[in-house]
Design a protein around this motif. Structure first.
Motif, PDB file in Angstrom:
ATOM      1  N   GLY A  35     -12.146   9.441   7.247  1.00 38.87           N
ATOM      2  CA  GLY A  35     -13.317   8.597   7.017  1.00 38.87           C
ATOM      3  C   GLY A  35     -12.971   7.452   6.097  1.00 38.87           C
ATOM      4  N   VAL A  36     -13.667   7.381   4.970  1.00 41.38           N
ATOM      5  CA  VAL A  36     -13.512   6.214   4.103  1.00 41.38           C
ATOM      6  C   VAL A  36     -12.265   6.339   3.225  1.00 41.38           C
ATOM      7  N   PRO A  37     -11.363   5.359   3.283  1.00 47.52           N
ATOM      8  CA  PRO A  37     -10.208   5.404   2.393  1.00 47.52           C
ATOM      9  C   PRO A  37     -10.631   5.171   0.946  1.00 47.52           C
ATOM     10  N   LYS A  38      -9.916   5.827   0.021  1.00 51.56           N
ATOM     11  CA  LYS A  38     -10.288   5.742  -1.395  1.00 51.56           C
ATOM     12  C   LYS A  38      -9.174   5.073  -2.191  1.00 51.56           C
ATOM     13  N   VAL A  39      -9.551   4.155  -3.082  1.00 50.70           N
ATOM     14  CA  VAL A  39      -8.558   3.517  -3.954  1.00 50.70           C
ATOM     15  C   VAL A  39      -8.264   4.479  -5.099  1.00 50.70           C
ATOM     16  N   LEU A  40      -7.040   4.986  -5.178  1.00 50.59           N
ATOM     17  CA  LEU A  40      -6.681   5.906  -6.257  1.00 50.59           C
ATOM     18  C   LEU A  40      -6.153   5.149  -7.466  1.00 50.59           C
ATOM     19  N   GLN A  41      -5.484   4.021  -7.190  1.00 55.36           N
ATOM     20  CA  GLN A  41      -4.940   3.203  -8.283  1.00 55.36           C
ATOM     21  C   GLN A  41      -4.789   1.789  -7.753  1.00 55.36           C
ATOM     22  N   SER A  42      -5.433   0.830  -8.412  1.00 54.89           N
ATOM     23  CA  SER A  42      -5.414  -0.532  -7.876  1.00 54.89           C
ATOM     24  C   SER A  42      -4.227  -1.326  -8.420  1.00 54.89           C
ATOM     25  N   ILE A  67       0.863  -1.189   0.000  1.00 60.15           N
ATOM     26  CA  ILE A  67       0.000   0.000   0.000  1.00 60.15           C
ATOM     27  C   ILE A  67       0.900   1.241   0.000  1.00 60.15           C
ATOM     28  N   ILE A  68       0.831   1.967  -1.123  1.00 57.47           N
ATOM     29  CA  ILE A  68       1.753   3.089  -1.262  1.00 57.47           C
ATOM     30  C   ILE A  68       1.020   4.428  -1.087  1.00 57.47           C
ATOM     31  N   ASN A  69       1.771   5.505  -0.767  1.00 62.78           N
ATOM     32  CA  ASN A  69       3.223   5.587  -0.768  1.00 62.78           C
ATOM     33  C   ASN A  69       3.854   5.091   0.535  1.00 62.78           C
ATOM     34  N   ALA A  75      -8.427  -3.170   6.084  1.00 60.26           N
ATOM     35  CA  ALA A  75      -9.656  -3.970   5.948  1.00 60.26           C
ATOM     36  C   ALA A  75     -10.203  -3.857   4.522  1.00 60.26           C
ATOM     37  N   LEU A  76     -10.161  -2.651   3.972  1.00 59.42           N
ATOM     38  CA  LEU A  76     -10.664  -2.438   2.611  1.00 59.42           C
ATOM     39  C   LEU A  76      -9.864  -3.241   1.588  1.00 59.42           C
ATOM     40  N   VAL A  77      -8.548  -3.111   1.650  1.00 57.80           N
ATOM     41  CA  VAL A  77      -7.710  -3.782   0.642  1.00 57.80           C
ATOM     42  C   VAL A  77      -7.740  -5.296   0.852  1.00 57.80           C
ATOM     43  N   ARG A  78      -7.788  -5.726   2.108  1.00 53.97           N
ATOM     44  CA  ARG A  78      -7.864  -7.162   2.379  1.00 53.97           C
ATOM     45  C   ARG A  78      -9.127  -7.753   1.742  1.00 53.97           C
ATOM     46  N   ILE A 128      -0.788  -0.788  -4.493  1.00 53.93           N
ATOM     47  CA  ILE A 128      -2.102  -0.159  -4.572  1.00 53.93           C
ATOM     48  C   ILE A 128      -1.987   1.201  -3.881  1.00 53.93           C
ATOM     49  N   ARG A 129      -2.513   2.200  -4.544  1.00 51.14           N
ATOM     50  CA  ARG A 129      -2.425   3.562  -3.993  1.00 51.14           C
ATOM     51  C   ARG A 129      -3.757   3.928  -3.361  1.00 51.14           C
ATOM     52  N   ILE A 130      -3.694   4.256  -2.092  1.00 50.94           N
ATOM     53  CA  ILE A 130      -4.912   4.579  -1.335  1.00 50.94           C
ATOM     54  C   ILE A 130      -4.744   5.956  -0.714  1.00 50.94           C
ATOM     55  N   SER A 131      -5.799   6.744  -0.735  1.00 50.25           N
ATOM     56  CA  SER A 131      -5.710   8.013  -0.015  1.00 50.25           C
ATOM     57  C   SER A 131      -6.534   7.893   1.249  1.00 50.25           C
ATOM     58  N   SER A 132      -5.938   8.300   2.369  1.00 52.97           N
ATOM     59  CA  SER A 132      -6.723   8.289   3.595  1.00 52.97           C
ATOM     60  C   SER A 132      -6.549   9.576   4.380  1.00 52.97           C
TER      61      SER A 132
END
Ligand code: IMP
Ligand code: MG
Length: 189
Positions: free
Chosen positions: A81-88, A44-46, A112-115, A68-72
């Motif tokens: 709040g809810v993490p967002k998938v920016l690039q899978s 999970i980057i960065n 939990a989201l990525v799992r 996978i790039r996630i913004s939180s």
């Protein structure tokens, strides 16, 4: 002679040497678990870039790597709040032994989201590995299979972790000075 602390840090929670040693121990644990199986790492980057790079080069098994790039957090020190998938990730994970790596397990929402995203793709196995665990902040019922250090409820930077995209290159992990924890604060180096 005592090493000078980075001026952005209030305290150091894990020194370069402590991180190196703990990463070595985690690699030994992972090697015991996976034997010679091929492992597909999803990082999970960065934030997990440095941890992933150091950990994976200590693993003797065949490794496939994707990110996978996630913004939180963006620029705040609190989860938004809810993490967002920016690039899978692109690699197939069906039937594979997957190791999901993150820098820190905080509320637990990101992991939990990525799992769950990986789980529905039917991997042969799925384990999670985080460098830091901030147990006090947990909102989702999730624990990592492998964790480096348990840390108190403080905002930390260094070794890949940032505040407002800064301080990822500090080689140790430390608590960011409170006066620098506001958006627009100057970069200190
Ligand atoms: P969670 O979804 O609340 O568990 O948040 C996990 C993500 O938030 C991590 O991947 C980090 O990128 C970020 N995060 C949580 N705590 C910290 C911190 O103390 N410093 C820097 N980033 C953090
Ligand atoms: Mg992160």
């Amino acid at each position: 002679m005592a090493k000078k602390i980075h001026p952005a840090l209030e305290t150091v929670l894990a020194s370069e040497e402590q991180i190196r040693e703990r990463v070595r121990e985690l690699a030994a644990e992972l090697t015991r678990v996976y034997g010679s199986e091929e492992v597909t790492i999803i990082s999970i980057i960065n934030g997990a870039i440095l941890f992933t790079a150091d950990l994976m080069r200590l693993l003797p098994n065949p490794i496939r790597l994707d990110c996978i790039r996630i913004s939180s957090y963006r620029s705040a020190t609190r989860s938004e709040g809810v993490p967002k998938v920016l690039q899978s990730f692109q690699l197939d994970v069906a039937g594979r032994h997957v190791l999901l790596i993150d820098d820190i397990l905080d509320t637990g929402k990101t992991l939990a989201l990525v799992r769950q995203m990986i789980r529905v793709m039917n991997p042969a196995s799925l384990r999670t590995c985080v460098l830091l665990d901030k147990k006090e902040r947990r909102e989702v019922d999730i624990e990592a299979d492998f964790a480096g250090f348990s840390i108190p409820n403080k905002f930390v930077v260094g070794y890949g972790l940032d505040f407002d995209e800064r301080y990822r290159n500090i080689p140790c992990i430390g608590v960011l000075k409170p006066e620098l924890q506001t958006p627009g604060a100057p970069a200190v180096c």
